[in-house]
Design a protein around this motif. Structure first.
Motif, PDB file in Angstrom:
ATOM      1  N   MET A   1       0.829  -1.187   0.000  1.00  0.00           N
ATOM      2  CA  MET A   1       0.000   0.000   0.000  1.00  0.00           C
ATOM      3  C   MET A   1       0.874   1.251   0.000  1.00  0.00           C
ATOM      4  O   MET A   1       1.736   1.415   0.855  1.00  0.00           O
TER       5      MET A   1
ATOM      6  N   VAL B   1      -4.049   7.903   1.676  1.00  0.00           N
ATOM      7  CA  VAL B   1      -4.037   6.677   0.876  1.00  0.00           C
ATOM      8  C   VAL B   1      -5.056   6.860  -0.250  1.00  0.00           C
ATOM      9  O   VAL B   1      -6.221   7.195   0.019  1.00  0.00           O
TER      10      VAL B   1
ATOM     11  N   HIS C   1      -8.145   1.503   7.821  1.00  0.00           N
ATOM     12  CA  HIS C   1      -6.707   1.479   7.535  1.00  0.00           C
ATOM     13  C   HIS C   1      -5.873   1.042   8.740  1.00  0.00           C
ATOM     14  O   HIS C   1      -4.640   1.070   8.664  1.00  0.00           O
TER      15      HIS C   1
ATOM     16  N   HIS D   1       1.451   5.324   0.410  1.00  0.00           N
ATOM     17  CA  HIS D   1       0.851   6.389   1.193  1.00  0.00           C
ATOM     18  C   HIS D   1       1.673   7.658   1.032  1.00  0.00           C
ATOM     19  O   HIS D   1       2.842   7.633   0.642  1.00  0.00           O
TER      20      HIS D   1
END
Length: 405
Positions: free
Chosen positions: A1, A48, A84, A3
């Motif tokens: 992921m 995000v 998250h 960010h």
């Protein structure tokens, strides 16, 4: 992921407010473009896929530690959106905020955790607590007004004396804020003005010369039966008779108020000396742990004003969770002045000196744990030949906090 972590602009302030409200409940204030960011604060965010997923705020404070004013990064409002959590956003968010704090010269960071275990992994450790004690006023019935001390209501002209009493008390402790930064400044309009935060601020003064020896700030609850409560933000006294006089004022409400709820610290350890004058320690308490992390080892330790003796102690910090704090140093004290010099020749895990974890050093610096206890907790390793000297240097002041952020 992937960010994106950076300072939080006003464009995302409303999303930040909603995150805060989601995590902590209640009604968070609506952000104002003209007052963004709030004075003394540095908001951070993690995004995000273009949406705000986490936020945190650092406030610039100054705390008292070991007789010195220590630049402090107060970390608060740390929130990760429910969807998250567990994705690894917290560490890089906090590390970015603390890296900026170092750039601002802040050498320690403190916080009130909702989950202490989360912050231990970031180098913080519990060193004290902010407590609220509820004292039944019936337990104070035996108190008598002491001779030599009288009480009177504070006026605007008394505010400098109130500040001086607080500073004299705070400078003798580890942990209290200096109250020189928003939102904890002691302003006349907040204490005694027409829109003051309190019903009253009562002073204990020397009957002979009128000098202010203590103060109590109190707010009267509605009603006049035993279900009522006096809310007390501060009770600070510089002598036992001043403390007795202030407690006597609170006790005098006993016919129309059932209890006093007092913001303090050291609720059960006896560390709040103003409570030692009471005839009965009947009370209930709620506690919020207070955590500390060093940001700059030489900067924090080197600011201290210690006992006027001479010592030299090598030490190290080894903690893979906080690589920014790892290193070896030599602590040198001469007539109370402290210098911390790097020892670059030492191996990464030296065998010739005490070796702290980040949390262990935080507790030792705050004076909340001895070397022996840190060894029992696995937060101090290596030879113990310097333990007695190290304890003598750092454990002389109790930890107190009086302001919640």
């Amino acid at each position: 992921m992937s960010h994106d972590i950076r300072r939080l602009p006003f464009a995302d302030a409303e999303a930040s407010r909603r995150l805060q409200q989601e995590a902590f409940g209640g009604a968070a204030p609506v952000p104002d473009a003209d007052g963004w960011p709030p004075a003394g604060s540095r908001p951070w965010g993690a995004w995000v896929d273009g949406g705000l997923a986490a936020r945190a705020t650092v406030r610039s404070f100054t705390s008292w530690f070991h007789g010195a004013r220590v630049p402090t990064a107060g970390l608060g409002g740390v929130t990760v959106a429910a969807e998250h959590r567990g994705t690894g956003l917290l560490r890089p968010l906090v590390e970015a905020a603390l890296a900026e704090a170092r750039e601002h010269g802040e050498v320690v960071s403190t916080l009130y955790p909702s989950a202490p275990g989360v912050y231990r992994g970031l180098g913080y450790e519990i060193v004290g607590s902010y407590d609220e004690i509820t004292v039944p006023l019936s337990a104070l019935a035996a108190l008598r007004r002491p001779p030599g001390v009288r009480t009177r209501r504070a006026a605007e002209a008394d505010v400098p004396a109130v500040r001086a009493v607080y500073e004299r008390w705070a400078a003798a402790q580890n942990g209290p804020l200096t109250r020189t930064e928003a939102p904890f400044t002691v302003d006349p309009e907040d204490l005694v003005g027409p829109d003051a935060d309190y019903t009253g601020v009562t002073l204990a003064v020397d009957a002979a010369d009128g000098g202010v020896l203590g103060f109590v700030s109190w707010t009267r609850d509605a009603g006049y039966d035993r279900a009522g409560v006096l809310e007390v933000d501060d009770l600070v006294a510089l002598s036992p008779d001043a403390a007795r006089a202030l407690w006597f004022v609170l006790a005098s409400f006993g016919t129309v108020v059932g209890s006093a709820r007092i913001s303090t610290s050291g609720a059960w350890s006896g560390a709040d000396v103003s409570r030692l004058v009471l005839p009965d320690h009947a009370a209930t308490a709620t506690s919020r742990p207070y955590m500390l992390r060093l940001l700059d080892v030489p900067g924090a330790l080197g600011s201290a004003r210690l006992a006027a003796w001479t010592a030299e102690v090598p030490f190290a910090v080894v903690d893979p969770r906080t690589p920014d704090l790892e290193g070896s140093w030599v602590l040198r004290v001469s007539d109370g002045a402290v210098r911390v010099d790097p020892d670059d020749a030492a191996p990464r895990t030296p065998a010739d000196r005490p070796v702290f974890t980040a949390g262990g050093l935080a507790q030792s610096y705050a004076g909340s744990q001895t070397c022996a206890n840190l060894r029992l907790a696995g937060q101090l390793h290596g030879p113990d030949g310097h333990d007695a000297v190290w304890d003598a240097l750092w454990t002389g002041r109790p930890v107190h906090v009086r302001d919640y952020f």
